[in-house]
Design a protein around this motif. Structure first.
Motif, PDB file in Angstrom:
ATOM      1  N   HIS A  62      -4.413  -3.290  -4.317  1.00  0.00           N
ATOM      2  CA  HIS A  62      -3.608  -2.336  -3.529  1.00  0.00           C
ATOM      3  C   HIS A  62      -2.684  -3.156  -2.638  1.00  0.00           C
ATOM      4  O   HIS A  62      -3.109  -3.760  -1.652  1.00  0.00           O
ATOM      5  N   GLY A 113       2.125  12.182   3.460  1.00  0.00           N
ATOM      6  CA  GLY A 113       1.031  11.253   3.745  1.00  0.00           C
ATOM      7  C   GLY A 113       1.492   9.922   4.313  1.00  0.00           C
ATOM      8  O   GLY A 113       0.709   8.971   4.377  1.00  0.00           O
ATOM      9  N   GLN A 114       2.751   9.826   4.740  1.00  0.00           N
ATOM     10  CA  GLN A 114       3.244   8.560   5.289  1.00  0.00           C
ATOM     11  C   GLN A 114       2.759   8.398   6.729  1.00  0.00           C
ATOM     12  O   GLN A 114       2.980   9.277   7.567  1.00  0.00           O
ATOM     13  N   THR A 115       2.085   7.288   6.996  1.00  0.00           N
ATOM     14  CA  THR A 115       1.559   7.035   8.346  1.00  0.00           C
ATOM     15  C   THR A 115       2.302   5.916   9.063  1.00  0.00           C
ATOM     16  O   THR A 115       2.224   5.822  10.282  1.00  0.00           O
ATOM     17  N   VAL A 116       2.969   5.042   8.315  1.00  0.00           N
ATOM     18  CA  VAL A 116       3.731   3.947   8.927  1.00  0.00           C
ATOM     19  C   VAL A 116       5.209   4.174   8.609  1.00  0.00           C
ATOM     20  O   VAL A 116       5.595   4.198   7.423  1.00  0.00           O
ATOM     21  N   LEU A 120       1.244  -3.438  -0.742  1.00  0.00           N
ATOM     22  CA  LEU A 120       2.383  -2.712  -0.173  1.00  0.00           C
ATOM     23  C   LEU A 120       3.621  -3.578  -0.288  1.00  0.00           C
ATOM     24  O   LEU A 120       3.575  -4.765   0.069  1.00  0.00           O
ATOM     25  N   ARG A 125      -1.277  -7.367   0.895  1.00  0.00           N
ATOM     26  CA  ARG A 125      -2.430  -6.521   0.559  1.00  0.00           C
ATOM     27  C   ARG A 125      -2.654  -5.469   1.638  1.00  0.00           C
ATOM     28  O   ARG A 125      -2.565  -5.763   2.830  1.00  0.00           O
ATOM     29  N   HIS A 179       3.532   1.570  -2.470  1.00  0.00           N
ATOM     30  CA  HIS A 179       2.163   1.157  -2.799  1.00  0.00           C
ATOM     31  C   HIS A 179       2.110   0.742  -4.271  1.00  0.00           C
ATOM     32  O   HIS A 179       2.660   1.443  -5.136  1.00  0.00           O
ATOM     33  N   ASN A 230       5.039   7.358  -0.192  1.00  0.00           N
ATOM     34  CA  ASN A 230       4.809   8.553   0.607  1.00  0.00           C
ATOM     35  C   ASN A 230       5.990   8.731   1.564  1.00  0.00           C
ATOM     36  O   ASN A 230       6.486   7.750   2.127  1.00  0.00           O
ATOM     37  N   HIS A 236       7.707   1.902   2.483  1.00  0.00           N
ATOM     38  CA  HIS A 236       6.832   1.005   1.727  1.00  0.00           C
ATOM     39  C   HIS A 236       6.428   1.635   0.412  1.00  0.00           C
ATOM     40  O   HIS A 236       6.260   2.849   0.316  1.00  0.00           O
ATOM     41  N   PHE A 259       4.724  -2.874  10.149  1.00  0.00           N
ATOM     42  CA  PHE A 259       5.293  -3.481   8.941  1.00  0.00           C
ATOM     43  C   PHE A 259       6.550  -4.278   9.283  1.00  0.00           C
ATOM     44  O   PHE A 259       6.808  -5.323   8.675  1.00  0.00           O
TER      45      PHE A 259
HETATM   46  P1  AMP Z   1       1.163   5.341   4.140  1.00  0.00           P
HETATM   47  O1  AMP Z   1       0.035   6.311   4.388  1.00  0.00           O
HETATM   48  O2  AMP Z   1       1.876   5.576   2.865  1.00  0.00           O
HETATM   49  O3  AMP Z   1       2.096   5.254   5.339  1.00  0.00           O
HETATM   50  O4  AMP Z   1       0.472   3.924   3.971  1.00  0.00           O
HETATM   51  C1  AMP Z   1       0.214   3.065   5.033  1.00  0.00           C
HETATM   52  C2  AMP Z   1      -0.735   2.033   4.518  1.00  0.00           C
HETATM   53  O5  AMP Z   1      -0.665   0.908   5.362  1.00  0.00           O
HETATM   54  C3  AMP Z   1      -2.203   2.474   4.491  1.00  0.00           C
HETATM   55  O6  AMP Z   1      -2.692   2.369   3.156  1.00  0.00           O
HETATM   56  C4  AMP Z   1      -2.889   1.484   5.440  1.00  0.00           C
HETATM   57  O7  AMP Z   1      -4.165   1.115   4.991  1.00  0.00           O
HETATM   58  C5  AMP Z   1      -1.922   0.316   5.413  1.00  0.00           C
HETATM   59  N1  AMP Z   1      -1.883  -0.544   6.593  1.00  0.00           N
HETATM   60  C6  AMP Z   1      -1.769  -0.175   7.887  1.00  0.00           C
HETATM   61  N2  AMP Z   1      -1.676  -1.246   8.684  1.00  0.00           N
HETATM   62  C7  AMP Z   1      -1.728  -2.333   7.872  1.00  0.00           C
HETATM   63  C8  AMP Z   1      -1.661  -3.725   8.086  1.00  0.00           C
HETATM   64  N3  AMP Z   1      -1.540  -4.260   9.317  1.00  0.00           N
HETATM   65  N4  AMP Z   1      -1.742  -4.567   7.012  1.00  0.00           N
HETATM   66  C9  AMP Z   1      -1.879  -4.046   5.767  1.00  0.00           C
HETATM   67  N5  AMP Z   1      -1.932  -2.734   5.498  1.00  0.00           N
HETATM   68  C10 AMP Z   1      -1.864  -1.890   6.534  1.00  0.00           C
END
Ligand code: AMP
Length: 114
Positions: free
Chosen positions: A38, A93-96, A40, A29, A102, A87, A100, A6
């Protein structure tokens, strides 16, 4: 310096489907959408998560919400209704690890989420 995917999107180093941007935030998106709309919304400033947020970040957090509202109107989901989600860290549930928000809409959303 942009440590996450991001951060790289905010810096223009990699592409995304950007729907809104200004001096402080970028909205694009989600690659794996969980609803017809959806999006971000991220700060350009690379805050990892809400865990690190404090009083000095209040204006920026407000800008994230205002951008979310603008994006929802732009996408035509504001009147019907939509959901915003932040998240925080692994159990949330935060993966990045770049803060951010949603914006989900375009279908009825269940509550509580799973
Ligand atoms: P979170 O789980 O809250 O960290 O959400 C991370 C979100 O980022 C997920 O919904 C992924 O589908 C989305 N995501 C990951 N990489 C990208 C990207 N390069 N462009 C757009 N969305 C992404």
């Amino acid at each position: 310096m942009s440590d996450t995917i991001f951060g790289k999107i905010a810096a223009g180093e990699i592409t995304a489907d950007i729907v809104y941007e200004d001096a402080d935030v970028v909205a694009f998106r989600d690659l794996n959408p969980q609803a017809p709309v959806h999006i971000l919304v991220i700060p350009r400033q690379p805050l990892p998560s809400l865990e690190q947020v404090d009083d000095q970040d209040a204006p920026l957090l407000g800008k994230l919400l205002v951008a979310a509202a603008k994006v929802a109107r732009q996408e035509g989901i504001a009147k019907a209704g939509y959901r915003t989600v932040i998240n925080c860290n692994a159990a949330g549930g935060q993966t990045v690890l770049h803060l951010h928000l949603h914006v989900l809409g375009g279908r009825p959303l269940q509550w509580p989420p799973g």
